[in-house]
Design a protein around this motif. Structure first.
Motif, mmCIF file in Angstrom:
data_model
loop_
_atom_site.group_PDB
_atom_site.id
_atom_site.type_symbol
_atom_site.label_atom_id
_atom_site.label_comp_id
_atom_site.label_asym_id
_atom_site.label_seq_id
_atom_site.Cartn_x
_atom_site.Cartn_y
_atom_site.Cartn_z
ATOM 1 N N GLN A 237 -2.749 12.050 -6.969
ATOM 2 C CA GLN A 237 -1.980 12.839 -6.018
ATOM 3 C C GLN A 237 -2.885 13.394 -4.914
ATOM 4 O OE1 GLN A 237 0.155 16.066 -7.800
ATOM 5 N NE2 GLN A 237 1.110 16.732 -5.891
ATOM 6 N N GLN A 238 -4.089 13.830 -5.284
ATOM 7 C CA GLN A 238 -5.024 14.355 -4.294
ATOM 8 C C GLN A 238 -5.498 13.256 -3.345
ATOM 9 O OE1 GLN A 238 -7.534 16.047 -7.529
ATOM 10 N NE2 GLN A 238 -7.546 17.910 -6.282
ATOM 11 N N VAL A 239 -5.785 12.094 -3.915
ATOM 12 C CA VAL A 239 -6.214 10.963 -3.090
ATOM 13 C C VAL A 239 -5.126 10.614 -2.081
ATOM 14 C CG1 VAL A 239 -6.801 8.500 -3.104
ATOM 15 C CG2 VAL A 239 -7.772 10.031 -4.840
ATOM 16 N N ALA A 240 -3.882 10.553 -2.558
ATOM 17 C CA ALA A 240 -2.757 10.232 -1.678
ATOM 18 C C ALA A 240 -2.698 11.210 -0.505
ATOM 19 C CB ALA A 240 -1.447 10.264 -2.472
ATOM 20 N N TYR A 241 -2.814 12.485 -0.791
ATOM 21 C CA TYR A 241 -2.733 13.510 0.253
ATOM 22 C C TYR A 241 -3.898 13.391 1.240
ATOM 23 C CZ TYR A 241 -2.569 18.082 2.490
ATOM 24 O OH TYR A 241 -2.528 19.084 3.413
ATOM 25 N N LEU A 242 -5.094 13.099 0.732
ATOM 26 C CA LEU A 242 -6.286 13.039 1.581
ATOM 27 C C LEU A 242 -6.278 11.859 2.539
ATOM 28 C CD1 LEU A 242 -9.054 14.060 -0.991
ATOM 29 C CD2 LEU A 242 -8.287 15.373 0.998
ATOM 30 N N VAL A 243 -5.468 10.845 2.259
ATOM 31 C CA VAL A 243 -5.426 9.698 3.161
ATOM 32 C C VAL A 243 -4.112 9.624 3.940
ATOM 33 C CG1 VAL A 243 -7.051 8.381 1.757
ATOM 34 C CG2 VAL A 243 -4.586 8.105 1.368
ATOM 35 N N GLY A 244 -3.318 10.697 3.907
ATOM 36 C CA GLY A 244 -2.162 10.762 4.782
ATOM 37 C C GLY A 244 -0.822 10.472 4.157
ATOM 38 N N PHE A 245 -0.771 10.281 2.824
ATOM 39 C CA PHE A 245 0.513 10.088 2.146
ATOM 40 C C PHE A 245 0.995 11.432 1.612
ATOM 41 C CE2 PHE A 245 -1.155 5.819 2.099
ATOM 42 C CZ PHE A 245 -0.048 4.990 2.151
ATOM 43 N N LYS A 246 2.192 11.796 1.941
ATOM 44 C CA LYS A 246 2.745 13.066 1.469
ATOM 45 C C LYS A 246 3.564 12.894 0.201
ATOM 46 C CE LYS A 246 0.766 14.627 5.042
ATOM 47 N NZ LYS A 246 -0.622 15.120 4.856
ATOM 48 N N ASP A 247 3.842 11.662 -0.163
ATOM 49 C CA ASP A 247 4.628 11.367 -1.362
ATOM 50 C C ASP A 247 3.800 10.473 -2.282
ATOM 51 O OD1 ASP A 247 6.575 9.400 -2.871
ATOM 52 O OD2 ASP A 247 7.718 11.228 -2.468
ATOM 53 N N THR A 248 3.457 10.977 -3.463
ATOM 54 C CA THR A 248 2.592 10.235 -4.385
ATOM 55 C C THR A 248 3.250 8.939 -4.847
ATOM 56 O OG1 THR A 248 1.665 12.328 -5.164
ATOM 57 C CG2 THR A 248 1.221 10.380 -6.490
ATOM 58 N N SER A 249 4.540 8.976 -5.125
ATOM 59 C CA SER A 249 5.235 7.767 -5.587
ATOM 60 C C SER A 249 5.178 6.667 -4.535
ATOM 61 C CB SER A 249 6.692 8.098 -5.928
ATOM 62 O OG SER A 249 6.762 9.033 -6.976
ATOM 63 N N HIS A 250 5.363 7.058 -3.278
ATOM 64 C CA HIS A 250 5.269 6.084 -2.186
ATOM 65 C C HIS A 250 3.857 5.520 -2.095
ATOM 66 C CE1 HIS A 250 5.054 5.192 2.353
ATOM 67 N NE2 HIS A 250 5.644 4.182 1.750
ATOM 68 N N PHE A 251 2.866 6.381 -2.258
ATOM 69 C CA PHE A 251 1.465 5.936 -2.231
ATOM 70 C C PHE A 251 1.195 4.924 -3.337
ATOM 71 C CE2 PHE A 251 -2.817 6.744 -4.110
ATOM 72 C CZ PHE A 251 -3.570 6.094 -3.141
ATOM 73 N N VAL A 252 1.607 5.224 -4.556
ATOM 74 C CA VAL A 252 1.357 4.336 -5.691
ATOM 75 C C VAL A 252 2.058 2.997 -5.475
ATOM 76 C CG1 VAL A 252 1.737 3.982 -8.161
ATOM 77 C CG2 VAL A 252 0.978 6.217 -7.315
ATOM 78 N N ALA A 253 3.309 3.027 -5.042
ATOM 79 C CA ALA A 253 4.065 1.791 -4.826
ATOM 80 C C ALA A 253 3.430 0.948 -3.723
ATOM 81 C CB ALA A 253 5.513 2.120 -4.476
ATOM 82 N N THR A 254 3.011 1.604 -2.634
ATOM 83 C CA THR A 254 2.389 0.887 -1.523
ATOM 84 C C THR A 254 1.043 0.309 -1.930
ATOM 85 O OG1 THR A 254 3.467 2.404 0.029
ATOM 86 C CG2 THR A 254 1.641 1.088 0.868
ATOM 87 N N PHE A 255 0.265 1.092 -2.658
ATOM 88 C CA PHE A 255 -1.055 0.651 -3.108
ATOM 89 C C PHE A 255 -0.917 -0.602 -3.982
ATOM 90 C CE2 PHE A 255 -4.962 0.514 -5.444
ATOM 91 C CZ PHE A 255 -5.913 1.109 -4.623
ATOM 92 N N LYS A 256 0.039 -0.575 -4.912
ATOM 93 C CA LYS A 256 0.219 -1.713 -5.813
ATOM 94 C C LYS A 256 0.713 -2.940 -5.062
ATOM 95 C CE LYS A 256 2.073 -3.147 -10.250
ATOM 96 N NZ LYS A 256 2.787 -2.743 -11.490
ATOM 97 N N LYS A 257 1.591 -2.734 -4.090
ATOM 98 C CA LYS A 257 2.106 -3.857 -3.313
ATOM 99 C C LYS A 257 0.995 -4.545 -2.540
ATOM 100 C CE LYS A 257 5.427 -5.003 0.332
ATOM 101 N NZ LYS A 257 6.445 -4.478 1.260
ATOM 102 N N GLU A 258 0.042 -3.762 -2.014
ATOM 103 C CA GLU A 258 -1.017 -4.309 -1.184
ATOM 104 C C GLU A 258 -2.185 -4.870 -1.987
ATOM 105 O OE1 GLU A 258 -1.063 -4.639 2.209
ATOM 106 O OE2 GLU A 258 1.034 -4.043 2.096
ATOM 107 N N SER A 259 -2.445 -4.328 -3.177
ATOM 108 C CA SER A 259 -3.640 -4.733 -3.926
ATOM 109 C C SER A 259 -3.352 -5.359 -5.284
ATOM 110 C CB SER A 259 -4.550 -3.518 -4.136
ATOM 111 O OG SER A 259 -3.934 -2.588 -5.012
ATOM 112 N N SER A 260 -2.086 -5.327 -5.716
ATOM 113 C CA SER A 260 -1.662 -5.842 -7.036
ATOM 114 C C SER A 260 -2.090 -4.940 -8.182
ATOM 115 C CB SER A 260 -2.194 -7.267 -7.268
ATOM 116 O OG SER A 260 -1.722 -8.146 -6.271
#
Length: 271
Positions: A237-260
């Protein structure tokens, strides 16, 4: 310091003769050069390379592709520790690599928001660990993609002198690199250079091969990867916030989509 040799049969169009990472780089002198195209990138420290009568300093994240049989030598800068990753390429079409990357004695490149040369090496090593009998055709395709990214890097840097790039694209890249943690939108970015969001994205597509939003997203995700590896104490959650994502779920979903991988899976792989 994993190092692997002859990952596939040499009768494939392209293959890897040797590959490694986290290598404590010793001094190397090759008066007759190396028989294959040789990629080397600095992970940490600084290296010095002498070839073609030039001195090249290779800082963290920077790499060099040296053509076969080009005399060279390299060593750590001021005898400090120098850690590198590397890959050498062969295959039945190895003599044609020059047509892909240009017939220069060497090419310089560095980590980009749209492609990580270091992560490519790490991926091939991870696949070798998990599947030693990996598909040689897939590896040949991966080698081609790597070399095409080097070619693309050269084209991108030659285009950076273009008036449109300097006027519109470069300022936005600098804005993203400075303020990626903020709630940036393509509309806001376009306003800064007084063009429409659609026109700005067309320029990004022309010069960088991706839209403005895709560039912003890729930059944030690469920064997230840096934090996941280097700041083990941070929660996702902290990592997500530090790179500009305000929603952790969106960050996790996007990260997985881009990197598997999920962020936690990515962290475990590089722990």
């Amino acid at each position: 310091m994993p190092v692997y040799y002859n990952l596939t049969y040499q009768d494939e169009p392209l293959s890897i003769d040797s590959i490694g990472s986290h290598w404590e780089q010793p001094t190397v002198s090759r008066p007759s050069g190396y028989p294959y195209y040789h990629w080397m990138q600095t992970e940490s420290g600084v290296g010095e390379i002498f070839l073609e009568g030039k001195r090249i300093v290779l800082k963290e994240g920077q790499g060099i592709l040296i053509a076969p049989f080009v005399a060279h030598q390299y060593f750590s800068h001021r005898s400090s520790e120098w850690t590198t990753s590397f890959a050498t390429f062969n295959g039945s079409l190895a003599n044609e690599i020059g047509q892909i990357v240009g017939n220069a004695p060497y090419l310089l490149a560095e980590e980009q928001p749209y492609f990580s040369f270091f992560e490519w090496v790490e991926t091939q090593i991870q696949q070798q660990v998990s599947n030693p009998s990996m598909d040689s055709v897939e590896l040949s395709i991966a080698c081609y993609q790597f070399l095409m990214q080097l070619s693309r890097f050269q084209e991108k840097h030659s285009s950076q002198k273009h008036e449109l790039y300097v006027t519109y694209v470069q300022p936005i890249i600098e804005e993203i690199e400075t303020n990626y943690r903020e709630a940036l939108t393509v509309e806001q970015l376009a306003e800064k250079v007084f063009v429409s969001p659609q026109y700005l994205s067309r320029l990004f597509q022309r010069f960088l091969g991706m839209s403005t939003y895709a560039f912003l997203l890729r930059y944030r995700l690469n920064k997230a990867k840096e934090l996941l590896i280097n700041r083990q104490e941070l929660e996702v959650q902290q990592v997500a916030y530090l790179v500009g994502f305000k929603d952790t779920s969106h960050f996790v979903a996007t990260f997985k989509k881009e990197s598997s991988y999920t962020p936690l899976e990515f962290r475990r792989l590089h722990r």
